[in-house]
Motif scaffolding. Structure first.
Motif, mmCIF file in Angstrom:
data_model
loop_
_atom_site.group_PDB
_atom_site.id
_atom_site.type_symbol
_atom_site.label_atom_id
_atom_site.label_comp_id
_atom_site.label_asym_id
_atom_site.label_seq_id
_atom_site.Cartn_x
_atom_site.Cartn_y
_atom_site.Cartn_z
ATOM 1 N N LEU A 1 -88.471 12.380 -21.118
ATOM 2 C CA LEU A 1 -88.215 12.044 -19.712
ATOM 3 C C LEU A 1 -88.766 13.158 -18.685
ATOM 4 O O LEU A 1 -89.408 12.905 -17.872
ATOM 5 C CB LEU A 1 -87.116 11.468 -19.276
ATOM 6 C CG LEU A 1 -86.710 10.054 -20.160
ATOM 7 C CD1 LEU A 1 -85.421 9.495 -19.850
ATOM 8 C CD2 LEU A 1 -87.854 8.759 -19.860
ATOM 9 N N VAL A 2 -88.269 14.226 -19.174
ATOM 10 C CA VAL A 2 -88.379 15.439 -17.992
ATOM 11 C C VAL A 2 -89.806 15.883 -18.365
ATOM 12 O O VAL A 2 -90.633 16.045 -17.256
ATOM 13 C CB VAL A 2 -87.357 16.547 -18.597
ATOM 14 C CG1 VAL A 2 -87.798 17.814 -17.649
ATOM 15 C CG2 VAL A 2 -85.906 16.188 -18.163
ATOM 16 N N TRP A 3 -90.380 15.965 -19.704
ATOM 17 C CA TRP A 3 -91.714 16.539 -19.922
ATOM 18 C C TRP A 3 -92.656 15.602 -19.073
ATOM 19 O O TRP A 3 -93.833 15.929 -18.615
ATOM 20 C CB TRP A 3 -91.945 16.646 -21.253
ATOM 21 C CG TRP A 3 -91.559 17.728 -21.935
ATOM 22 C CD1 TRP A 3 -90.560 17.804 -23.065
ATOM 23 C CD2 TRP A 3 -91.896 19.140 -21.601
ATOM 24 N NE1 TRP A 3 -90.605 19.152 -23.036
ATOM 25 C CE2 TRP A 3 -91.179 19.942 -22.517
ATOM 26 C CE3 TRP A 3 -92.830 19.684 -20.663
ATOM 27 C CZ2 TRP A 3 -91.272 21.294 -22.263
ATOM 28 C CZ3 TRP A 3 -92.961 21.165 -20.651
ATOM 29 C CH2 TRP A 3 -92.272 21.951 -21.580
ATOM 30 N N SER A 4 -92.385 14.216 -19.154
ATOM 31 C CA SER A 4 -93.202 13.183 -18.683
ATOM 32 C C SER A 4 -93.318 13.293 -17.180
ATOM 33 O O SER A 4 -94.563 13.298 -16.650
ATOM 34 C CB SER A 4 -92.766 11.648 -18.877
ATOM 35 O OG SER A 4 -92.423 11.022 -17.857
ATOM 36 N N THR A 5 -92.533 13.686 -16.541
ATOM 37 C CA THR A 5 -92.419 13.972 -15.047
ATOM 38 C C THR A 5 -93.050 15.414 -14.665
ATOM 39 O O THR A 5 -94.176 15.615 -13.806
ATOM 40 C CB THR A 5 -91.019 14.106 -14.474
ATOM 41 O OG1 THR A 5 -90.490 13.056 -14.607
ATOM 42 C CG2 THR A 5 -91.122 14.568 -12.894
ATOM 43 N N ALA A 6 -93.121 16.381 -15.572
ATOM 44 C CA ALA A 6 -93.772 17.533 -15.602
ATOM 45 C C ALA A 6 -94.985 17.505 -15.666
ATOM 46 O O ALA A 6 -95.966 18.425 -14.819
ATOM 47 C CB ALA A 6 -93.167 18.622 -16.637
ATOM 48 N N GLY B 1 -96.901 14.874 -15.207
ATOM 49 C CA GLY B 1 -97.616 13.902 -14.292
ATOM 50 C C GLY B 1 -98.308 12.770 -15.041
ATOM 51 O O GLY B 1 -98.256 12.674 -16.323
ATOM 52 N N PRO B 2 -98.598 11.522 -14.253
ATOM 53 C CA PRO B 2 -98.989 10.622 -14.907
ATOM 54 C C PRO B 2 -100.324 10.671 -15.490
ATOM 55 O O PRO B 2 -100.765 9.709 -16.457
ATOM 56 C CB PRO B 2 -99.334 9.566 -13.658
ATOM 57 C CG PRO B 2 -99.366 10.414 -12.459
ATOM 58 C CD PRO B 2 -98.600 11.654 -12.625
ATOM 59 N N TYR C 1 -87.149 3.374 -17.749
ATOM 60 C CA TYR C 1 -87.501 4.201 -16.392
ATOM 61 C C TYR C 1 -89.237 4.131 -16.277
ATOM 62 O O TYR C 1 -89.537 4.866 -15.471
ATOM 63 C CB TYR C 1 -87.101 5.798 -16.787
ATOM 64 C CG TYR C 1 -85.646 5.634 -16.707
ATOM 65 C CD1 TYR C 1 -84.949 5.685 -15.675
ATOM 66 C CD2 TYR C 1 -84.979 5.929 -18.024
ATOM 67 C CE1 TYR C 1 -83.526 5.720 -15.690
ATOM 68 C CE2 TYR C 1 -83.528 6.016 -17.954
ATOM 69 C CZ TYR C 1 -82.780 5.967 -16.737
ATOM 70 O OH TYR C 1 -81.474 5.943 -17.001
ATOM 71 N N VAL D 1 -91.809 4.666 -17.943
ATOM 72 C CA VAL D 1 -92.465 6.102 -18.494
ATOM 73 C C VAL D 1 -93.469 5.518 -19.363
ATOM 74 O O VAL D 1 -93.541 4.837 -20.394
ATOM 75 C CB VAL D 1 -91.664 7.168 -19.191
ATOM 76 C CG1 VAL D 1 -92.574 8.047 -19.773
ATOM 77 C CG2 VAL D 1 -90.805 7.633 -18.394
#
Length: 68
Positions: A21-26, A28-29, A53, A55
Motif C-alpha cells: 500500500l505504501v509502495w503503491s502511493t510512492a 503513483g497511479p 483502499y 489500489v
C-alpha cells in the motif's frame, strides 16, 4: 549493468499488503508493484486490502519466489 525502473517495485513477501500500500502511493497511479507471496491466504488478505483502499497498481503472484 543495473537498469532502474523508478515506477516499478518487486516486493518479495507481501504478507497482508501493508508495505505494498505504501509502495503503491510512492510510485503513483502510473507505477506498478508486483508482489510475490508464498501463502495464498496472505495473498487473499492483501488483495482485500487493495480493494478496500482502491489500489489498482498492485499485482500479487502466489507461489515460491524462486519459481515465479
Amino acid at each position: 549493468m543495473l537498469t532502474v525502473y523508478p515506477n516499478e517495485v518487486l516486493e518479495v513477501g507481501v504478507y497482508v499488503g501493508l508495505s505494498s500500500l505504501v509502495w503503491s502511493t510512492a510510485v503513483g497511479p502510473e507505477g506498478k508493484i508486483t508482489g510475490l507471496e508464498f501463502d495464498s491466504n496472505f495473498a487473499k488478505l492483501a488483495e482485500e486490502a487493495f480493494e478496500k483502499y482502491g489500489v489498482k497498481n498492485v499485482e500479487v503472484v502466489v507461489g515460491d519466489a524462486l519459481e515465479t
